[in-house]
Structures are given as C-alpha cells and as structure tokens.
Design an enzyme around this catalytic site. Structure first.
Site, short mmCIF file in Angstrom:
data_model
loop_
_atom_site.label_atom_id
_atom_site.label_comp_id
_atom_site.label_asym_id
_atom_site.label_seq_id
_atom_site.Cartn_x
_atom_site.Cartn_y
_atom_site.Cartn_z
N HIS A 163 66.50 40.70 107.04
CA HIS A 163 67.47 41.01 105.94
C HIS A 163 68.86 40.39 106.23
CE1 HIS A 163 69.04 44.34 103.22
NE2 HIS A 163 68.89 43.35 102.44
N HIS A 242 69.44 48.19 93.13
CA HIS A 242 70.23 48.40 94.41
C HIS A 242 71.34 47.50 94.35
CE1 HIS A 242 67.72 45.54 96.15
NE2 HIS A 242 68.56 45.17 97.03
N HIS A 244 72.69 44.62 97.12
CA HIS A 244 72.67 43.71 98.20
C HIS A 244 73.98 43.30 98.58
CE1 HIS A 244 70.78 41.10 101.09
NE2 HIS A 244 71.71 40.24 100.80
ZN LIG Z 1 69.34 43.35 100.31
#
Ligand SMILES: [Zn+2]
Length: 270
Positions: A163, A242, A244
């Site tokens: 990530h 969501h 990021h």
């Molecule tokens: Zn993310």
C-alpha cells in the site's frame, strides 16, 4: 407844638423808611440765604437780584456746572473705554473659547484616528494570525475519520504489492479537505486511483486524494487547510467507499512517504 409834631410827623416817614429798609434788607438777606442754600439755577438767573454775593454764587455754580460737564465727559469717556475694553475682553474670551473648542475637536479627531489605526493594526494582526493558522495547521483529510488500512500493507490489490498510502474510513459523498494549504497540481482521472487530486503543499511536499466520487477543484487553484476539494467515493481500483491518501516528495506515484508520520509531523492527531 404843631411844628414839633409836624416835624415829628415829618420825621416819622423817615423812620418808617429806615425801618422799611431794614425790613427789606433783612428780607434780602433772608432771600440770599435761601438762594445760597437752594443753589437754584432758576433763582440764580433772576437778574432783579443783584446784591449780597449772588453773582459769586452764580459764578461758582457756573464753574461747578463746567466741572460737572467735564466730569460727565470724563465719565462718559471712561464708560466708552470700559465698554470697549469689555467688548474686547468678550471678543478675546470668545476667540479663546473657539480656539479651545477647535483644539478639543482636533484632539478628538486625533484620538479617533489613533483608535481607527489601532483597530486596523489589530485587524491586520488577526488576519496574519489567521493566515498563519490556515497555513500552519494541518488536519485530517476527512474530519473525524480514522485509518482502516495502513501504509505499506501488503495485498494483491496494489500493483506494487504494498500500500503506497493509507485508507481513511469515509462513506460515499463525505467531504474531503486539503490537509494543509497548497496548490492543485493534478485533478482528474488517475487510473487505479480513480478520480484523484494531487496538491503541492506550501512546504514543497505533495499530498494525494484518491477514489473520489467528485472533484471540486481545478489545476492551479490555491487551497487552504481544511478547504473542501472533493467528495469521497469508490472510483478506480477500489473495493468500497473510502479515501485513499498519500504523502509524497514529488507529484508522481512511487515517491510516497509514510502519511501517518507526515500528518503527525504537521500536528495532526492520527
Ligand atoms: Zn488506499
């Protein structure tokens, strides 16, 4: 005897005349006394009375009248002088009053100007303070949110294998804000990031916001800390709504740094 009587008779008027004269003299004396005592100009003007020092009385009275006239003139002059002095004093007092009023008005205007200048200075100080706060205070990209997926987490979802940012919990349509002041350097489709925005922060670092449902800014636009730049969503390579978020040293993918450490270094409680 008759002669004697006659003579006596003849002499009688003489005595009478003397007596009368005596009476007249006494009367005149009495009159003079009255005239002198009364000092009456009307009686003094009577020319039939020309004896017993009356002329002197008239003369004295004439001199007295002249004296009185002179005195009256002097008094009138003094009164004129006094009136002029009074008028002058009044004029001076009024001029002084006007000067004082002017002075007071000027002092008031000066004080007013000083207050206004102080108010302006205070306003400027407040504005500078607000600007410092705006520039200096970083905040979460989604107010009140928390990290759901950490930095460098491994997973098949990411092309690099780990990530490159952190994910913040955000229902679709949540307000996404700039974490600090900066300039928009990218605003549009970002492939796997979906709709994304990249900001160049005032300290020269970069922040990125991905998977947005909508973008509210355009390239070149300046933004302040906490200013809304878009709405969260699930666009691009995403399994659900969501945000990021990435912190980078350059605008490009691959220059990422630890976003939690970055936010914490800027005073954000995350
Ligand atoms: Zn993310």
């Amino acid at each position: 005897m008759a002669f004697t009587r006659a003579t006596g008779k003849h002499r009688a008027p003489s005595r009478l005349t003397r007596g009368s004269a005596k009476i007249a003299g006494a009367a005149a004396l009495a009159t003079t006394g009255v005239i002198g005592g009364m000092a009456s100009p009307a009686l003094a003007a009577d020319s039939s009375i020309s004896e017993t020092g009356l002329n002197q009385v008239i003369a004295i009275e004439g001199a007295l009248a002249d004296q009185i006239d002179a005195q009256a003139d002097a008094q009138k002059h003094q009164a004129d002088v006094a009136a002029k002095a009074k008028a002058e004093a009044q004029r001076k007092a009024e001029a002084k009053k006007r000067a004082e009023a002017k002075k007071m008005a000027e002092a008031k205007a000066k004080a007013e100007a000083k207050r206004a200048a102080e108010a302006r200075a205070e306003k400027a100080r407040a504005a500078r303070s607000a600007e410092r706060t705006r520039l200096g205070s970083f905040q979460l990209p989604v107010a009140g949110s928390y990290v759901t997926t950490g930095y460098k987490s491994s997973g098949s979802l990411w092309s690099s294998g780990s990530h490159s940012g952190i994910d913040f919990h955000a229902a679709s349509g949540s307000s996404v804000v700039a974490v600090g002041a900066g300039t928009v350097v990218e605003a549009g489709w970002g492939g796997a990031y979906g709709n994304n925005i990249v900001l160049r922060m005032t300290d020269g670092t970069y922040t990125q916001y991905g998977h947005l449902s909508s973008i509210g800014v355009s390239v070149g636009q300046s933004v302040g800390a906490g200013q809304q730049i878009g709405l969260s969503g699930s666009t691009g390579n995403s399994t659900g709504p969501h945000l990021h978020f990435e912190a980078r040293t350059t605008p490009s993918y691959g220059s990422d740094m630890d976003p939690v450490a970055y936010l914490r270094a800027h005073g954000v409680n995350v």
